[in-house]
Design an enzyme around this catalytic site. Structure first.
Site, PDB file in Angstrom:
ATOM      1  N   THR B  17       0.856  -1.192   0.104  1.00 41.45           N
ATOM      2  CA  THR B  17      -0.036  -0.068   0.153  1.00 41.45           C
ATOM      3  C   THR B  17       0.778   1.212   0.053  1.00 41.45           C
ATOM      4  O   THR B  17       0.346   2.333  -0.013  1.00 41.45           O
ATOM      5  CB  THR B  17      -0.896   0.087   1.083  1.00 41.45           C
ATOM      6  OG1 THR B  17       0.046  -0.115   2.309  1.00 41.45           O
ATOM      7  CG2 THR B  17      -2.046  -1.101   1.083  1.00 41.45           C
ATOM      8  N   GLY B  18       2.253   1.234   0.047  1.00 40.15           N
ATOM      9  CA  GLY B  18       3.145   2.144   0.061  1.00 40.15           C
ATOM     10  C   GLY B  18       3.045   2.701  -1.396  1.00 40.15           C
ATOM     11  O   GLY B  18       2.813   2.153  -2.507  1.00 40.15           O
ATOM     12  N   LYS B  19       3.834   3.794  -1.791  1.00 37.19           N
ATOM     13  CA  LYS B  19       3.942   4.477  -2.961  1.00 37.19           C
ATOM     14  C   LYS B  19       4.871   3.738  -4.038  1.00 37.19           C
ATOM     15  O   LYS B  19       4.375   3.488  -5.076  1.00 37.19           O
ATOM     16  CB  LYS B  19       4.700   6.110  -2.787  1.00 37.19           C
ATOM     17  CG  LYS B  19       4.124   6.839  -4.175  1.00 37.19           C
ATOM     18  CD  LYS B  19       4.888   8.283  -3.704  1.00 37.19           C
ATOM     19  CE  LYS B  19       5.518   8.797  -4.997  1.00 37.19           C
ATOM     20  NZ  LYS B  19       6.670   9.517  -4.699  1.00 37.19           N
ATOM     21  N   GLU B  20       5.976   3.299  -3.663  1.00 35.82           N
ATOM     22  CA  GLU B  20       6.876   2.340  -4.216  1.00 35.82           C
ATOM     23  C   GLU B  20       6.178   1.082  -4.353  1.00 35.82           C
ATOM     24  O   GLU B  20       6.271   0.389  -5.421  1.00 35.82           O
ATOM     25  CB  GLU B  20       8.488   2.318  -3.572  1.00 35.82           C
ATOM     26  CG  GLU B  20       8.973   3.739  -3.570  1.00 35.82           C
ATOM     27  CD  GLU B  20       9.575   4.006  -4.933  1.00 35.82           C
ATOM     28  OE1 GLU B  20      10.337   3.051  -5.560  1.00 35.82           O
ATOM     29  OE2 GLU B  20       9.521   5.134  -5.421  1.00 35.82           O
ATOM     30  N   LYS B  43      -3.822  -2.674   7.518  1.00 37.88           N
ATOM     31  CA  LYS B  43      -4.695  -2.600   6.089  1.00 37.88           C
ATOM     32  C   LYS B  43      -5.298  -3.778   5.743  1.00 37.88           C
ATOM     33  O   LYS B  43      -5.947  -3.930   4.492  1.00 37.88           O
ATOM     34  CB  LYS B  43      -3.862  -2.069   5.097  1.00 37.88           C
ATOM     35  CG  LYS B  43      -3.311  -0.930   5.273  1.00 37.88           C
ATOM     36  CD  LYS B  43      -4.042   0.473   4.866  1.00 37.88           C
ATOM     37  CE  LYS B  43      -3.426   1.846   5.058  1.00 37.88           C
ATOM     38  NZ  LYS B  43      -2.509   2.165   4.290  1.00 37.88           N
ATOM     39  N   GLU B 100      16.598  -0.208   0.310  1.00 34.74           N
ATOM     40  CA  GLU B 100      18.093   0.051   0.623  1.00 34.74           C
ATOM     41  C   GLU B 100      18.123   0.762   1.973  1.00 34.74           C
ATOM     42  O   GLU B 100      17.163   1.316   2.439  1.00 34.74           O
ATOM     43  CB  GLU B 100      18.688   0.882  -0.488  1.00 34.74           C
ATOM     44  CG  GLU B 100      18.146   2.275  -0.976  1.00 34.74           C
ATOM     45  CD  GLU B 100      18.646   3.053  -1.992  1.00 34.74           C
ATOM     46  OE1 GLU B 100      19.696   2.889  -2.351  1.00 34.74           O
ATOM     47  OE2 GLU B 100      18.295   3.665  -2.487  1.00 34.74           O
ATOM     48  N   TYR B 161      20.559  -4.078 -16.044  1.00 35.04           N
ATOM     49  CA  TYR B 161      19.619  -3.798 -17.221  1.00 35.04           C
ATOM     50  C   TYR B 161      20.563  -3.624 -18.134  1.00 35.04           C
ATOM     51  O   TYR B 161      20.279  -4.044 -19.317  1.00 35.04           O
ATOM     52  CB  TYR B 161      19.001  -2.282 -16.829  1.00 35.04           C
ATOM     53  CG  TYR B 161      18.428  -2.149 -15.610  1.00 35.04           C
ATOM     54  CD1 TYR B 161      18.105  -3.178 -14.716  1.00 35.04           C
ATOM     55  CD2 TYR B 161      18.032  -0.794 -15.049  1.00 35.04           C
ATOM     56  CE1 TYR B 161      17.657  -2.936 -13.325  1.00 35.04           C
ATOM     57  CE2 TYR B 161      17.572  -0.574 -14.016  1.00 35.04           C
ATOM     58  CZ  TYR B 161      17.090  -1.695 -12.943  1.00 35.04           C
ATOM     59  OH  TYR B 161      16.479  -1.505 -11.799  1.00 35.04           O
ATOM     60  N   GLU B 211      32.041  -5.829  -8.625  1.00 35.26           N
ATOM     61  CA  GLU B 211      32.690  -4.732  -8.335  1.00 35.26           C
ATOM     62  C   GLU B 211      33.684  -4.731  -7.457  1.00 35.26           C
ATOM     63  O   GLU B 211      33.766  -5.599  -7.001  1.00 35.26           O
ATOM     64  CB  GLU B 211      31.512  -3.695  -8.094  1.00 35.26           C
ATOM     65  CG  GLU B 211      30.585  -3.739  -6.802  1.00 35.26           C
ATOM     66  CD  GLU B 211      29.440  -2.872  -6.701  1.00 35.26           C
ATOM     67  OE1 GLU B 211      28.753  -2.563  -7.737  1.00 35.26           O
ATOM     68  OE2 GLU B 211      29.110  -2.288  -5.595  1.00 35.26           O
ATOM     69  N   HIS B 249      41.939  -0.061   8.692  1.00 34.30           N
ATOM     70  CA  HIS B 249      42.382  -1.154   7.779  1.00 34.30           C
ATOM     71  C   HIS B 249      41.475  -2.459   8.085  1.00 34.30           C
ATOM     72  O   HIS B 249      41.823  -3.417   7.197  1.00 34.30           O
ATOM     73  CB  HIS B 249      43.975  -1.452   7.998  1.00 34.30           C
ATOM     74  CG  HIS B 249      44.877  -0.205   7.847  1.00 34.30           C
ATOM     75  ND1 HIS B 249      45.192   0.278   6.681  1.00 34.30           N
ATOM     76  CD2 HIS B 249      45.124   0.891   8.805  1.00 34.30           C
ATOM     77  CE1 HIS B 249      46.133   1.359   7.056  1.00 34.30           C
ATOM     78  NE2 HIS B 249      45.863   1.598   8.311  1.00 34.30           N
TER      79      HIS B 249
END
Lengths: 392, 291
Positions: B17-20, B43, B100, B161, B211, B249
């Site tokens: 129900t959140g935006k994202e 909810k 994140e 992607y 990486e 270190h």
């Protein structure tokens, strides 16, 4: 987030970790009284003047001076405050010293290395200890790895007494001092856990001629994502130690690092941003910065990113490389147009937009009649921006 | 075939129900039609996605009612680790966490808990999973992929992607694309995914994108040499990233290994992996191998 040695020692003191007597100074006018206070508390004339910057190797750069008399202590304060300290851990330009830590001089018998950090491979904190302290621990690790002891900790159970004993034995501390060392290790782990630290390093940990165990230097690093629940630690942040461009970028939710090249970069995602720098180099150019606009990029953040990149006079061309996932390319295109209208742009800009709403973005840019160099794939974009930076 | 997710996956979205969460749940629903429910405390009883998808208060209710076996998490960072644990405790087999900036301590605890429950976690801080033509559990843009025989494993979202896009340009599709996340603590590492692709009969080649930092790529390199018979193409980002901008270190001491891009590429090559030094050359490199 990093903190200074004097702040780390303040934190450790709260956790019952023995540290030497010391007073921090942020203005030279406070130096004389700080020296007098340390002398009084330690009942000794000799003090050590230590530059406070967010980088190690300060002694090698001339930032740590033993001062047997008050006169020499004052002289060293004058010398170190305001100097630009260059150490193996600073940038080539060095770091301006704006704070000093005046401490008691300690009669050292032995030096050790002690640290706690996260072992990513095993998802566990690990205590690292070595009887070879006070030196570059990386060198020890490389030349004689058998001299480095590692004690992993299972987070489900925490630190056990026998594990502490293992560490003390590895350090080679015995007798009454061993009990002190055990307490220190236990308290350091507690501090590391409770403050959401990512590194707690004591180098050197020392055994004094009187048999006392104490932390003579301290480096702490904290998990930025956890600062919301540590207001007291968040307050220790020293913006003087950070690149002002990087601080400003962070306020706009941009991740930015200044570099030495002439090709400015605006990219989404840290991996693609690094890959973009790599390909610029492969094409014969040099990246001027790392810049990740993040997942929530909008016209405002794009404008802010442009401003920060253009502030660098070395920048001769800019590459915008966006592969839209969460980020929508049409929003980026609108941001680029807004920024161009507002800023005095005097360098060529290569734009490569792929992914979510890339077609809409291309239309927006085509209609806007702005002076941009379009590119479709990554290789082409990199070639074009390197050419442009070379004035071709 | 594919790995981890397919058209039969029964997916719930925590934070739907959140935006994202709402936006991406809709995208995933449009792609695979296999989003079966959502979870947002308080909810429960409502519906989302044009009333097609029921919302529950807890994961347990969603699992009991819908037989859900995959959860996609879009919960804010301060609560995300707890959401991961709730999913694992409810018996969800595969948990994909997109969030994140989750505190490392919270993830350490959650990762250990997920293991105890016998579940698998992907992420956090990742783009999730996509099996082209079947199911999308995450935020990858669906139009840059197509069904095929190349598996992708990547630490970076946007490079996932980029790799899929390059493969499509040379006419190759993907079996499954997996973004594993770039955080210090992640649920599933490269070695585990290499094994899954090795066992998948419909994957003929693997793209592995790493990486600088950490030692996961090095462990993966030796694992490939010893256990993986399918061809692997790799790119390591960060060859030009400045070194030594860190404090202390201890981080480098733990692995005792050189974590630079150059060192990782050298070891990968030694272990028989095709390394593309140019991030734009990934697609071509795979095409050359598969012919």
């Amino acid at each position: 987030m990093k903190i200074h040695e004097y702040q780390a020692k303040g934190l450790m003191k709260k956790y019952g970790i023995p540290v030497e007597i010391g007073v921090a100074v942020s203005d030279l006018s406070e130096a004389a009284s700080a020296i007098a206070k340390v002398q009084e508390l330690s009942k000794s004339q000799a003090v050590v003047v230590k530059a406070q910057i967010h980088a190690g190797g300060r002694g090698k750069g001339g930032g740590v001076k033993y001062s047997p008399t008050t006169e020499e202590a004052l002289e060293n304060c004058n010398k170190i405050m305001g100097m630009t300290l260059i150490t193996p851990q600073t940038t080539a330009e060095g770091q301006l010293v704006k704070k000093l830590f005046i401490t008691q001089a300690i009669d050292i018998d032995k030096e050790f290395y002690l640290a706690i950090t996260l072992d990513r491979a095993t998802n566990s904190p690990v205590i690292i200890a070595s009887a070879e302290g006070g030196v570059e621990i990386e060198e020890v690790a490389e030349k004689s790895p058998e001299k480095i002891f590692k004690q992993p900790i299972d987070i489900r159970f925490g630190l056990h007494g026998f594990q502490v004993a293992n560490v003390v034995k590895a350090l080679g501390i015995t007798g009454a001092s061993a009990r002190q060392a055990s307490r220190l290790i236990t308290n350091l782990y507690k501090c590391y856990e409770e403050t959401d630290a990512s590194i707690a390093e004591i180098n050197p940990l020392v055994l004094t001629k009187d048999g006392e165990v104490l932390a003579l230097d301290a480096k702490f690093n904290f998990d930025d994502s956890a600062l919301f629940r540590h207001k007291d630690i968040a307050e220790l942040r020293d913006l003087d130690e950070e690149d002002p461009d990087e601080v400003e970028a962070a306020q706009h939710h941009l991740s930015f690092v200044n570099l030495d090249g002439n090709v400015g970069c605006m990219v989404n995602g840290a991996g693609l941003a690094m890959a973009t720098m790599d390909i610029i180099k492969l094409k014969g150019g040099e990246p001027a910065n790392f810049l990740d606009v993040g997942g929530s990029a909008n016209p405002e953040t794009v404008k802010a990113a442009f401003k920060i990149i253009l502030r660098d006079p070395k920048v001769k061309a800019i590459l915008i490389n966006i592969f839209g996932g969460i980020v929508r390319c049409d929003r980026i295109a609108n941001g680029v147009i807004d920024a161009l209208a507002e800023l005095d742009l005097n360098v060529p800009v290569v734009v490569r937009l792929q992914g979510t709403n890339a077609e809409e973005a291309k239309e927006i840019l085509a209609k806007a009649d702005v002076d941009l160099i379009a590119a479709t794939d990554l290789d082409e974009a990199a070639s074009k921006v390197v050419n442009a930076a070379q004035g071709n | 075939m594919s790995i981890l997710i397919n058209k039969d996956s029964r997916i719930i979205v925590q934070g739907i129900t959140g935006k994202e969460g709402g936006f991406h749940a809709q995208q995933c629903y449009d792609y695979g039609k296999n989003i079966v429910g959502g979870v947002t405390p308080g909810k429960g009883g409502s519906t989302v996605l044009e009333a097609k998808v029921p919302v529950f208060d807890t994961c347990k209710e969603a699992v009991d009612t819908l037989g859900a076996n995959v959860s996609l998490i879009f919960v804010p960072p301060a609560f995300a680790a707890d959401a991961v644990k709730e999913a694992a405790a409810a018996g969800i087999a595969l948990i994909v966490c997109i969030t994140e900036h989750i505190p490392v301590r919270d993830m350490q605890n959650a990762a250990a808990f997920v293991k105890e429950c016998g579940a698998r976690l992907i992420g956090p801080n990742c783009p999730g999973l996509l099996t082209p033509g079947e199911a999308k559990v995450g935020i990858m843009p669906a139009h840059v992929v197509k069904p095929g025989n190349v598996g992708i494993i990547s630490k970076s979202g946007t490079l996932t992607y980029e790799a899929a896009h390059q493969l499509c340009l040379v006419g190759l599709g993907q079996s499954t694309c997996c973004g594993i996340g770039g955080d210090p603590i992640i649920g599933t590492n490269m070695v585990e995914l290499l094994d899954l692709f090795q066992a998948d009969p419909d994957t003929d080649a693997i793209v592995m994108i790493g990486e600088i930092g950490g030692s996961m790529e090095i462990e993966a390199a030796y694992h490939i040499r010893d256990n993986i018979t399918k061809p692997v193409v790799s790119f390591i980002a960060g060859a030009t990233a400045p070194a030594g901008r860190r404090m202390g270190h201890a981080g480098a001491i733990v692995s005792g290994a050189d974590e630079s891009a150059a060192a990782k590429m050298a070891i990968l090559k030694k272990c028989g992996v095709v390394v593309s030094e140019n991030p734009a050359g990934i697609g071509e490199a795979v095409k050359t191998i598969l012919g």
